[in-house]
Design a protein around this motif. Structure first.
Motif, PDB file in Angstrom:
ATOM      1  N   GLU A   1       0.830  -1.204   0.000  1.00  8.88           N
ATOM      2  CA  GLU A   1       0.000   0.000   0.000  1.00  8.88           C
ATOM      3  C   GLU A   1       0.867   1.257   0.000  1.00  8.88           C
ATOM      4  OE1 GLU A   1      -2.741  -0.064   3.200  1.00  8.88           O
ATOM      5  OE2 GLU A   1      -3.462  -2.066   2.703  1.00  8.88           O
ATOM      6  N   GLY A   2       0.763   2.037  -1.057  1.00  8.23           N
ATOM      7  CA  GLY A   2       1.403   3.344  -1.110  1.00  8.23           C
ATOM      8  C   GLY A   2       2.905   3.332  -0.961  1.00  8.23           C
ATOM      9  N   THR A   3       3.423   4.511  -0.639  1.00  8.64           N
ATOM     10  CA  THR A   3       4.861   4.664  -0.452  1.00  8.64           C
ATOM     11  C   THR A   3       5.290   4.032   0.869  1.00  8.64           C
ATOM     12  OG1 THR A   3       4.890   6.696  -1.735  1.00  8.64           O
ATOM     13  CG2 THR A   3       6.683   6.390  -0.174  1.00  8.64           C
TER      14      THR A   3
ATOM     15  N   GLU B   1       5.006   3.333  -4.681  1.00  9.21           N
ATOM     16  CA  GLU B   1       4.421   2.033  -5.010  1.00  9.21           C
ATOM     17  C   GLU B   1       4.821   1.551  -6.405  1.00  9.21           C
ATOM     18  OE1 GLU B   1       0.192   1.995  -4.696  1.00  9.21           O
ATOM     19  OE2 GLU B   1       0.106  -0.190  -4.682  1.00  9.21           O
TER      20      GLU B   1
END
Lengths: 84, 273
Positions: free
Chosen positions: B179-181, B191
């Motif tokens: 999930e995400g950075t 990501e």
């Protein structure tokens, strides 16, 4: 209770992967590994990888607690639990 | 005392001027190596080793070009803005630069960890790579991502245990799988880049690079780890060696990397004499 052979294998794995200059047999089952061998996060990561490779187990996110990595006893019990 | 001939160079790539250092041998031999550094914190940890290796190569008659990929080290740009395609382009530009500035007819690649993976990929994009030395290449990108996230988790665990201040959200970020950075030891990895790295699989099919390839496994064991042996076997002229050596990319500080450097120089010498 984890058996002596498993504990010896864990000691040998730790000595090998951390390049420790000690006889695996001198590591006591209940000795605090982090204090005695100045184990840091890099060393702990090596132990995790070593245990997964050698004992065919997988760590889950929730398994990462300091208590687990405290002693050979706690590591051996963890391997036993994972193996079912 | 050995007089070192080391020159700052800039490498034009993608509109950026990349920072590089060219290590030249006492006498030109027409041979050069381009070094490709590892990723994020691993680059910082391995810096001393890469400098030592470059100097050893120069002493052995190989010019060595070390440089920083876009967004890394002293090269311009923010880490996380770039991806593997950009970095492969940088490596291509560095190969061209080395050939020109070192007046080399034979230019090889030497990489460590993800840098070795990039080197392996670039070697298959062009015909003129003289040799390929891969130190602990990342063979399985998904496993590499998992390992980096685990390192973050373990660090957060230790920090909590010692009662120190934990960086905000470090544990949560480490747990934010997929999930995400995410935070790799202070490096924000978006990501898209993470997915790109996770898709790396050097064992997916035979390697098409036809030159000599050396795969070095830095290990406490006497045998080469299975994935690295398989990688060597996937090359037409691949060799794998196990070198007793601590992982030079994991810990900041002085690590004597001479076993790995010596094994590599020996291989270079045998392969080209």
């Amino acid at each position: 209770m984890a058996d002596a052979e498993l504990k010896q294998q864990i000691k040998e794995m730790i000595v090998e992967r951390l390049f420790l200059d000690v006889d695996p047999a001198v590591i006591a089952d209940d000795e605090n590994l982090m204090e005695s061998y100045e184990i840091d996060s890099v060393n702990l990561f090596e132990i995790v990888v070593g245990m997964e490779e050698q004992f065919g187990i997988s760590f889950e996110d929730d398994d990462f607690t300091v208590d687990l990595f405290a002693t050979v006893n706690s590591l051996a019990e963890f391997v036993d639990q994972k193996r079912g | 005392m050995l007089a070192l001939d080391e020159r700052l160079v800039t490498i034009d790539s993608g509109g950026e001027s990349l920072h590089g250092v060219l290590h030249l041998p006492a006498e030109a031999t027409g041979r050069a190596l381009v070094f490709c550094h590892p990723f994020a914190e691993e680059k910082k940890c391995a810096h001393r080793t890469m400098v030592d290796a470059a100097r050893a190569c120069a002493e052995a008659g190989w010019a060595a070009l070390r440089f920083d990929l876009r967004g890394c080290g002293d090269s311009p740009g923010s880490f996380g803005r770039f991806d593997l395609d950009d970095w492969r382009a940088d490596l291509q530009a560095a190969l061209d630069c080395a050939a020109g500035k070192a007046q080399a007819e034979a230019v090889g690649l030497l990489g460590l960890r993800l840098g070795a993976t990039l080197a392996a990929q670039v070697a298959e994009e062009r015909e003129d790579v003289a040799c390929l030395a891969l130190w602990e290449p990342v063979v399985d990108g998904a496993a590499y991502i998992t390992h980096n996230l685990r390192r973050s988790m373990i660090k957060a665990m230790i920090t909590r245990h010692e009662g120190g201040e934990e960086s905000e959200g470090a544990a949560a970020q480490a747990h934010a799988l997929g999930e995400g950075t995410v935070d790799f030891d202070g490096y924000q990895v978006p990501e898209a880049l993470r997915e790109q790295i996770a898709a790396v699989d050097l064992l997916a099919g035979p390697r098409t690079y036809a030159g000599r390839a050396l795969i070095v496994n830095l290990t406490s064991r006497e045998t080469v780890a299975e994935p690295l042996q398989k990688l060597a076997d996937a090359y037409a002229r691949g060799t794998a060696v196990a070198v007793r050596q601590e992982p030079v990319w994991q810990r900041i500080g002085i690590i004597d990397a001479s076993p790995t450097i010596t094994a590599t120089i020996d291989w270079l010498t045998r392969a080209h004499d």
